[in-house]
Design an enzyme around this catalytic site. Structure first.
Site, PDB file in Angstrom:
ATOM      1  N   ALA A  66      22.513  46.518  24.240  1.00 53.62           N
ATOM      2  CA  ALA A  66      23.190  46.429  23.226  1.00 53.62           C
ATOM      3  C   ALA A  66      24.655  45.550  23.530  1.00 53.62           C
ATOM      4  CB  ALA A  66      23.495  47.510  22.581  1.00 53.62           C
ATOM      5  N   GLY A 109      19.518  48.991  25.574  1.00 53.93           N
ATOM      6  CA  GLY A 109      19.087  48.356  24.611  1.00 53.93           C
ATOM      7  C   GLY A 109      17.629  47.503  24.731  1.00 53.93           C
ATOM      8  N   GLU A 112      15.002  49.608  25.917  1.00 54.29           N
ATOM      9  CA  GLU A 112      14.528  50.235  24.703  1.00 54.29           C
ATOM     10  C   GLU A 112      13.719  49.448  23.769  1.00 54.29           C
ATOM     11  OE1 GLU A 112      18.659  51.411  23.979  1.00 54.29           O
ATOM     12  OE2 GLU A 112      17.909  53.583  23.836  1.00 54.29           O
ATOM     13  N   GLU A 132      23.624  53.396  30.016  1.00 50.94           N
ATOM     14  CA  GLU A 132      24.764  53.630  28.987  1.00 50.94           C
ATOM     15  C   GLU A 132      25.875  54.834  29.746  1.00 50.94           C
ATOM     16  OE1 GLU A 132      21.382  53.470  28.389  1.00 50.94           O
ATOM     17  OE2 GLU A 132      21.129  52.310  26.456  1.00 50.94           O
TER      18      GLU A 132
HETATM   19  N1  CAA Z   1      26.884  43.185  26.268  1.00 47.83           N
HETATM   20  C1  CAA Z   1      27.712  42.271  25.917  1.00 47.83           C
HETATM   21  N2  CAA Z   1      27.901  41.180  26.814  1.00 47.83           N
HETATM   22  C2  CAA Z   1      26.970  41.360  27.945  1.00 47.83           C
HETATM   23  C3  CAA Z   1      26.276  42.518  28.180  1.00 47.83           C
HETATM   24  C4  CAA Z   1      26.185  43.276  27.040  1.00 47.83           C
HETATM   25  N3  CAA Z   1      25.212  44.366  27.358  1.00 47.83           N
HETATM   26  N4  CAA Z   1      25.648  42.105  29.232  1.00 47.83           N
HETATM   27  C5  CAA Z   1      26.260  40.973  30.015  1.00 47.83           C
HETATM   28  N5  CAA Z   1      26.912  40.388  29.063  1.00 47.83           N
HETATM   29  C6  CAA Z   1      27.774  39.270  29.254  1.00 47.83           C
HETATM   30  C7  CAA Z   1      28.910  39.446  30.149  1.00 47.83           C
HETATM   31  O1  CAA Z   1      30.064  40.057  29.441  1.00 47.83           O
HETATM   32  C8  CAA Z   1      29.230  38.169  30.761  1.00 47.83           C
HETATM   33  O2  CAA Z   1      29.976  37.443  29.628  1.00 47.83           O
HETATM   34  P1  CAA Z   1      31.366  36.554  29.759  1.00 47.83           P
HETATM   35  O3  CAA Z   1      30.721  35.569  30.955  1.00 47.83           O
HETATM   36  O4  CAA Z   1      31.576  36.251  28.820  1.00 47.83           O
HETATM   37  O5  CAA Z   1      31.936  37.517  30.921  1.00 47.83           O
HETATM   38  C9  CAA Z   1      27.708  37.469  30.857  1.00 47.83           C
HETATM   39  O6  CAA Z   1      26.984  38.143  29.905  1.00 47.83           O
HETATM   40  C10 CAA Z   1      27.172  37.533  31.940  1.00 47.83           C
HETATM   41  O7  CAA Z   1      27.288  38.805  32.631  1.00 47.83           O
HETATM   42  P2  CAA Z   1      27.878  39.041  33.899  1.00 47.83           P
HETATM   43  O8  CAA Z   1      28.753  38.391  34.630  1.00 47.83           O
HETATM   44  O9  CAA Z   1      28.116  40.677  33.957  1.00 47.83           O
HETATM   45  O10 CAA Z   1      26.422  38.963  34.936  1.00 47.83           O
HETATM   46  P3  CAA Z   1      26.234  39.676  36.518  1.00 47.83           P
HETATM   47  O11 CAA Z   1      25.046  38.796  36.557  1.00 47.83           O
HETATM   48  O12 CAA Z   1      27.054  39.660  37.171  1.00 47.83           O
HETATM   49  O13 CAA Z   1      25.513  41.063  35.885  1.00 47.83           O
HETATM   50  C11 CAA Z   1      24.347  42.656  34.635  1.00 47.83           C
HETATM   51  C12 CAA Z   1      24.458  41.441  35.182  1.00 47.83           C
HETATM   52  C13 CAA Z   1      24.370  43.716  35.739  1.00 47.83           C
HETATM   53  C14 CAA Z   1      23.202  42.703  33.672  1.00 47.83           C
HETATM   54  C15 CAA Z   1      25.877  43.039  33.878  1.00 47.83           C
HETATM   55  O14 CAA Z   1      25.855  42.034  33.054  1.00 47.83           O
HETATM   56  C16 CAA Z   1      25.672  44.399  33.123  1.00 47.83           C
HETATM   57  O15 CAA Z   1      26.006  45.374  33.818  1.00 47.83           O
HETATM   58  N6  CAA Z   1      25.585  44.262  31.880  1.00 47.83           N
HETATM   59  C17 CAA Z   1      25.714  45.470  30.886  1.00 47.83           C
HETATM   60  C18 CAA Z   1      24.419  46.420  31.108  1.00 47.83           C
HETATM   61  C19 CAA Z   1      24.578  47.512  30.137  1.00 47.83           C
HETATM   62  O16 CAA Z   1      25.521  48.394  30.342  1.00 47.83           O
HETATM   63  N7  CAA Z   1      23.749  47.804  29.130  1.00 47.83           N
HETATM   64  C20 CAA Z   1      23.576  48.874  28.268  1.00 47.83           C
HETATM   65  C21 CAA Z   1      24.446  48.413  26.717  1.00 47.83           C
HETATM   66  S1  CAA Z   1      24.704  49.771  26.005  1.00 47.83           S
HETATM   67  C22 CAA Z   1      23.292  50.030  25.017  1.00 47.83           C
HETATM   68  O17 CAA Z   1      22.353  49.159  25.330  1.00 47.83           O
HETATM   69  C23 CAA Z   1      23.130  50.865  24.147  1.00 47.83           C
HETATM   70  C24 CAA Z   1      21.885  51.263  23.421  1.00 47.83           C
HETATM   71  O18 CAA Z   1      21.181  52.306  23.854  1.00 47.83           O
HETATM   72  C25 CAA Z   1      21.486  50.537  22.489  1.00 47.83           C
END
Ligand code: CAA
Length: 258
Positions: A66, A109, A112, A132
Site C-alpha cells: 500500500a 499489500g 495481499e 507491515e
Molecule cells: N509506498 C510508497 N512509496 C513506496 C513504497 C510504498 N509501499 N515502496 C517503495 N516506494 C517508493 C520509495 O519511497 C521510493 O520513492 P522516492 O524515490 O520518491 O524516494 C521509490 O518507491 C523507490 O523505492 P526505494 O528507493 O525504497 O527502492 P529500493 O530498491 O531501495 O527498495 C523496497 C525496494 C525494499 C521494496 C523498498 O522500497 C521498501 O521497503 N518499500 C516498502 C515496502 C513495504 O513496507 N510495504 C508494505 C506497505 S504497508 C501495506 O501494504 C499495508 C497493507 O497491508 C495493505
C-alpha cells in the site's frame, strides 16, 4: 490506453491483461491505482470475449505494498469512516479466473493483492513478504488470513512477526505460488496458463472457481455438498453434454458457455 494513469490494459485473444504501471513508486498501491485495477477487471468480467485475466507488474516490482506516503498521516477516525482498504476486496468478486504474474517485490499489500488472485505464478527473483510490522502496523488487506491458509500458521506467523521476506523458491515450497519460472519467461508462461484456462467453457470454469473458493468459507461437509450441487448443475448445461459427447466421439469440444 483507456485513459488510465497507473495501469496498462491489453486484450490478447481471450486473455485480459492488467499491468501495474507506477514505476517511480514500485507500483505502490495508492487508492488511484486500486480503483483503476478494479475498473479494468470489472470491464473484463463483463466482456464475453475474455476468459481469464492476468495481473502483473514490472521486473522490479509486482507491487511494494500500500502507498505508505498516502497512509502516513491518516488518523483512526478517517481510516474507519472511509473503511480504508475495503475497496481492495472488489477483486475477489470477479468470477473469471485471475492469475497474478509476480516478478520482483510483492510486499505488504502487493503480496495481499497477489493472494486475492486465483493463481500466483512467480519469476525466480520474486520476493514475497508482509513487512507491515516494521512500519508499526499489521497487514490490512487479508495478509493475516490468506497467508495462514496458503502456507500454514507457523510460516505465516514467522513472516508477519519478523517482517522477513520469502524468496520465490521458498514461496513455491510453502504452497504460496503454483510455480516458479525464469523471470524473463514469466509473462509468456502466465499467458500460456491463462490461454489454457480461457480455452475451456467459461461457464464451467466459473463454477470450478466458485467451488474452490468456497473451501475457504465452509466446513468440509458443507463444502462437499456445495461442490456436489454445482457438479449436478453442470448436467443442466450444454457444455457438459458437448464435453462428454466430444470425448465419446473423439473430437474437440465446441463450448457455447451455456
Ligand atoms: N509506498 C510508497 N512509496 C513506496 C513504497 C510504498 N509501499 N515502496 C517503495 N516506494 C517508493 C520509495 O519511497 C521510493 O520513492 P522516492 O524515490 O520518491 O524516494 C521509490 O518507491 C523507490 O523505492 P526505494 O528507493 O525504497 O527502492 P529500493 O530498491 O531501495 O527498495 C523496497 C525496494 C525494499 C521494496 C523498498 O522500497 C521498501 O521497503 N518499500 C516498502 C515496502 C513495504 O513496507 N510495504 C508494505 C506497505 S504497508 C501495506 O501494504 C499495508 C497493507 O497491508 C495493505
Amino acid at each position: 490506453n483507456s485513459g488510465y494513469q497507473y495501469i496498462l490494459t491489453e486484450k490478447k485473444g481471450r486473455v485480459g491483461f492488467v499491468t501495474l504501471n507506477r514505476p517511480k513508486a514500485l507500483n505502490a498501491l495508492s487508492d488511484g491505482l486500486i480503483n483503476e485495477i478494479n475498473n479494468a477487471v470489472h470491464l473484463y468480467q463483463d466482456d464475453k470475449d475474455i476468459g481469464s485475466i492476468v495481473i502483473t507488474g514490472s521486473e522490479k516490482a509486482f507491487a511494494a505494498g500500500a502507498d505508505i506516503k498516502e497512509m502516513e498521516k491518516v488518523t483512526l477516525p478517517e481510516a474507519y469512516n472511509r473503511d480504508m482498504l475495503a475497496q481492495w476486496h472488489d477483486l475477489t468478486k470477479i468470477r473469471k479466473p485471475i492469475i497474478a504474474a509476480v516478478n520482483g517485490y510483492a510486499l505488504g499489500g502487493g503480496c495481499e493483492l497477489a493472494m486475492m488472485c486465483d493463481i500466483i505464478i512467480a519469476g525466480d527473483k520474486a520476493i514475497f513478504g508482509q513487512p507491515e510490522i516494521k512500519l508499526g502496523t499489521i497487514p490490512g488487506c487479508g495478509g493475516t488470513q490468506r497467508l495462514v491458509r496458503a502456507i500454514g500458521k507457523s510460516k505465516a506467523m514467522e513472516l508477519i512477526l519478523t517482517g522477513n521476506n520469502l524468496s520465490a523458491i521458498d514461496a513455491e515450497r510453502a504452497g504460496l505460488v503454483s510455480r516458479v519460472v525464469p523471470a524473463a519467461e514469466l509473462l509468456s508462461e502466465a499467458t500460456k496458463l491463462a490461454e489454457k484456462i480461457a480455452s475451456h467453457s467459461q461457464l464451467t470454469v466459473a463454477m470450478a472457481k466458485e467451488a474452490v473458493n468456497e473451501s475457504y468459507e465452509l466446513t468440509l461437509q458443507e463444502g462437499i455438498k456445495f461442490e456436489r450441487r454445482l457438479f449436478h448443475s453442470t448436467f443442466g448445461t450444454h457444455d457438459q453434454k458437448e464435453g462428454m459427447n466430444a470425448f465419446v466421439e473423439k473430437r474437440n469440444p465446441v463450448w457455447e458457455n451455456k
